[in-house]
Design a protein around this motif. Structure first.
Motif, PDB file in Angstrom:
ATOM      1  N   VAL A  69       9.916 -13.678   1.543  1.00  0.00           N
ATOM      2  CA  VAL A  69      10.895 -13.302   2.594  1.00  0.00           C
ATOM      3  C   VAL A  69      11.573 -14.453   3.353  1.00  0.00           C
ATOM      4  O   VAL A  69      11.014 -15.239   3.817  1.00  0.00           O
ATOM      5  CB  VAL A  69      10.071 -12.283   3.711  1.00  0.00           C
ATOM      6  CG1 VAL A  69      10.876 -12.033   4.658  1.00  0.00           C
ATOM      7  CG2 VAL A  69       9.293 -11.693   2.972  1.00  0.00           C
ATOM      8  N   LEU A  71      13.676 -15.720   6.269  1.00  0.00           N
ATOM      9  CA  LEU A  71      13.448 -15.307   7.928  1.00  0.00           C
ATOM     10  C   LEU A  71      14.905 -16.088   8.335  1.00  0.00           C
ATOM     11  O   LEU A  71      15.274 -17.406   8.341  1.00  0.00           O
ATOM     12  CB  LEU A  71      12.360 -16.197   8.355  1.00  0.00           C
ATOM     13  CG  LEU A  71      11.782 -15.375   9.734  1.00  0.00           C
ATOM     14  CD1 LEU A  71      11.475 -13.879   9.511  1.00  0.00           C
ATOM     15  CD2 LEU A  71      10.566 -16.306  10.361  1.00  0.00           C
ATOM     16  N   ILE A 108       4.103 -14.088   0.896  1.00  0.00           N
ATOM     17  CA  ILE A 108       3.246 -12.799   1.516  1.00  0.00           C
ATOM     18  C   ILE A 108       2.782 -12.504   0.322  1.00  0.00           C
ATOM     19  O   ILE A 108       3.318 -12.108  -0.761  1.00  0.00           O
ATOM     20  CB  ILE A 108       4.172 -11.717   2.262  1.00  0.00           C
ATOM     21  CG1 ILE A 108       4.822 -12.214   3.409  1.00  0.00           C
ATOM     22  CG2 ILE A 108       3.406 -10.595   2.354  1.00  0.00           C
ATOM     23  CD1 ILE A 108       5.822 -11.271   4.067  1.00  0.00           C
ATOM     24  N   VAL A 116       3.221  -4.582   1.953  1.00  0.00           N
ATOM     25  CA  VAL A 116       4.270  -5.772   2.275  1.00  0.00           C
ATOM     26  C   VAL A 116       5.273  -5.319   3.184  1.00  0.00           C
ATOM     27  O   VAL A 116       5.666  -5.973   4.169  1.00  0.00           O
ATOM     28  CB  VAL A 116       5.156  -6.046   0.836  1.00  0.00           C
ATOM     29  CG1 VAL A 116       6.142  -7.277   1.307  1.00  0.00           C
ATOM     30  CG2 VAL A 116       4.128  -6.859  -0.122  1.00  0.00           C
ATOM     31  N   GLU A 117       5.884  -3.717   3.147  1.00  0.00           N
ATOM     32  CA  GLU A 117       6.858  -3.434   4.061  1.00  0.00           C
ATOM     33  C   GLU A 117       6.403  -3.421   5.494  1.00  0.00           C
ATOM     34  O   GLU A 117       7.034  -3.935   6.670  1.00  0.00           O
ATOM     35  CB  GLU A 117       7.323  -1.989   3.755  1.00  0.00           C
ATOM     36  CG  GLU A 117       8.473  -1.340   4.325  1.00  0.00           C
ATOM     37  CD  GLU A 117       8.701   0.045   3.919  1.00  0.00           C
ATOM     38  OE1 GLU A 117       9.659   0.515   4.444  1.00  0.00           O
ATOM     39  OE2 GLU A 117       7.880   0.628   3.134  1.00  0.00           O
ATOM     40  N   ILE A 120       6.466  -7.020   6.647  1.00  0.00           N
ATOM     41  CA  ILE A 120       7.849  -7.323   6.945  1.00  0.00           C
ATOM     42  C   ILE A 120       8.259  -6.779   8.452  1.00  0.00           C
ATOM     43  O   ILE A 120       9.142  -7.056   9.416  1.00  0.00           O
ATOM     44  CB  ILE A 120       8.729  -7.075   5.846  1.00  0.00           C
ATOM     45  CG1 ILE A 120       8.187  -8.036   4.724  1.00  0.00           C
ATOM     46  CG2 ILE A 120      10.239  -7.365   6.231  1.00  0.00           C
ATOM     47  CD1 ILE A 120       8.886  -7.679   3.505  1.00  0.00           C
ATOM     48  N   GLU A 121       8.016  -5.475   8.569  1.00  0.00           N
ATOM     49  CA  GLU A 121       8.593  -4.906   9.875  1.00  0.00           C
ATOM     50  C   GLU A 121       7.861  -5.479  10.980  1.00  0.00           C
ATOM     51  O   GLU A 121       8.841  -5.668  11.941  1.00  0.00           O
ATOM     52  CB  GLU A 121       7.928  -3.208   9.768  1.00  0.00           C
ATOM     53  CG  GLU A 121       8.909  -2.415   8.791  1.00  0.00           C
ATOM     54  CD  GLU A 121       8.420  -1.207   8.833  1.00  0.00           C
ATOM     55  OE1 GLU A 121       7.255  -0.878   9.070  1.00  0.00           O
ATOM     56  OE2 GLU A 121       8.843  -0.273   7.896  1.00  0.00           O
ATOM     57  N   ILE A 123       6.890  -8.590  11.259  1.00  0.00           N
ATOM     58  CA  ILE A 123       7.555  -9.999  11.234  1.00  0.00           C
ATOM     59  C   ILE A 123       9.152  -9.760  11.925  1.00  0.00           C
ATOM     60  O   ILE A 123       9.605 -10.535  12.754  1.00  0.00           O
ATOM     61  CB  ILE A 123       7.720 -10.530  10.004  1.00  0.00           C
ATOM     62  CG1 ILE A 123       6.188 -10.996   9.789  1.00  0.00           C
ATOM     63  CG2 ILE A 123       8.491 -11.710   9.987  1.00  0.00           C
ATOM     64  CD1 ILE A 123       6.007 -11.436   8.417  1.00  0.00           C
ATOM     65  N   ALA A 124       9.810  -8.794  11.470  1.00  0.00           N
ATOM     66  CA  ALA A 124      10.994  -8.438  11.868  1.00  0.00           C
ATOM     67  C   ALA A 124      11.253  -8.065  13.404  1.00  0.00           C
ATOM     68  O   ALA A 124      12.330  -8.437  13.960  1.00  0.00           O
ATOM     69  CB  ALA A 124      11.859  -7.451  10.884  1.00  0.00           C
ATOM     70  N   THR A 132      15.691 -10.379   8.125  1.00  0.00           N
ATOM     71  CA  THR A 132      14.999 -10.855   6.961  1.00  0.00           C
ATOM     72  C   THR A 132      15.672 -10.365   5.642  1.00  0.00           C
ATOM     73  O   THR A 132      16.480  -9.431   5.637  1.00  0.00           O
ATOM     74  CB  THR A 132      13.624 -10.493   6.885  1.00  0.00           C
ATOM     75  OG1 THR A 132      13.511  -8.872   6.741  1.00  0.00           O
ATOM     76  CG2 THR A 132      12.783 -10.586   8.096  1.00  0.00           C
ATOM     77  N   SER A 134      14.353 -10.145   1.480  1.00  0.00           N
ATOM     78  CA  SER A 134      12.887  -9.982   0.830  1.00  0.00           C
ATOM     79  C   SER A 134      13.091  -9.544  -0.484  1.00  0.00           C
ATOM     80  O   SER A 134      14.086  -9.217  -1.038  1.00  0.00           O
ATOM     81  CB  SER A 134      12.309  -8.718   1.360  1.00  0.00           C
ATOM     82  OG  SER A 134      11.836  -8.862   2.726  1.00  0.00           O
TER      83      SER A 134
END
Length: 157
Positions: A69, A71, A108, A116-117, A120-121, A123-124, A132, A134
């Protein structure tokens, strides 16, 4: 601290098998067990060796999906702030600042794409993250460990 050939060989032996006895390492590098212990103690005291840990196959934990990912952060977000924020996620197994448009690259590992999704959500949603980008890993083509003196590759320091 300057490492000599014996230090590098000892480190290589420990990287290959951290459970090896000082006597076994001594046989490999040509020192007594007590001399190996003294060197390992010194390497630990100087921070050259920072610890010992078990390497566990991610698949054994059910973490068979991985992603990278990128960033993108707002303003001049400090790398230390990024590191502190992403270190809270056990799924982030590596993070680095990088050249190019993105500010950082995260590696990740997760149980599946949905996992994973969700990571990422989360983190975002951090305040300094603008966006992001990915990529899900389909298959590993090359996966090598850090080279050691034991396998013929020099350890540089």
């Amino acid at each position: 601290m300057e490492l000599d050939r014996l230090d590098r060989d000892i480190i290589g032996a420990l990287m290959e098998d951290a459970r090896a006895t000082y006597a076994e390492i001594g046989q490999q590098v040509g020192l007594s067990a007590s001399a190996v212990k003294r060197r390992v103690d010194r390497l630990r005291e100087t921070g050259t060796i920072t610890g010992f840990s078990a390497v566990v196959a991610p698949q054994a934990l059910g973490w068979t999906t991985e992603a990278y990912v990128e960033l993108f952060c707002q303003g001049k977000t400090k790398p230390s702030d990024i590191a502190l924020a992403v270190a809270r996620f056990p799924e982030v197994v590596a993070a680095a600042t990088i050249t190019g448009e993105a500010d950082a690259l995260l590696h990740i590992r997760a149980t599946d794409v949905g996992h994973v999704e969700r990571v990422i959500e989360r983190i975002a949603a951090m305040p300094f993250v603008v966006r992001t980008k990915s990529s899900i890993v389909l298959s590993r083509l090359v996966d090598t460990a850090v080279p050691t003196a034991r396998n013929g590759s020099p350890i540089t320091g």
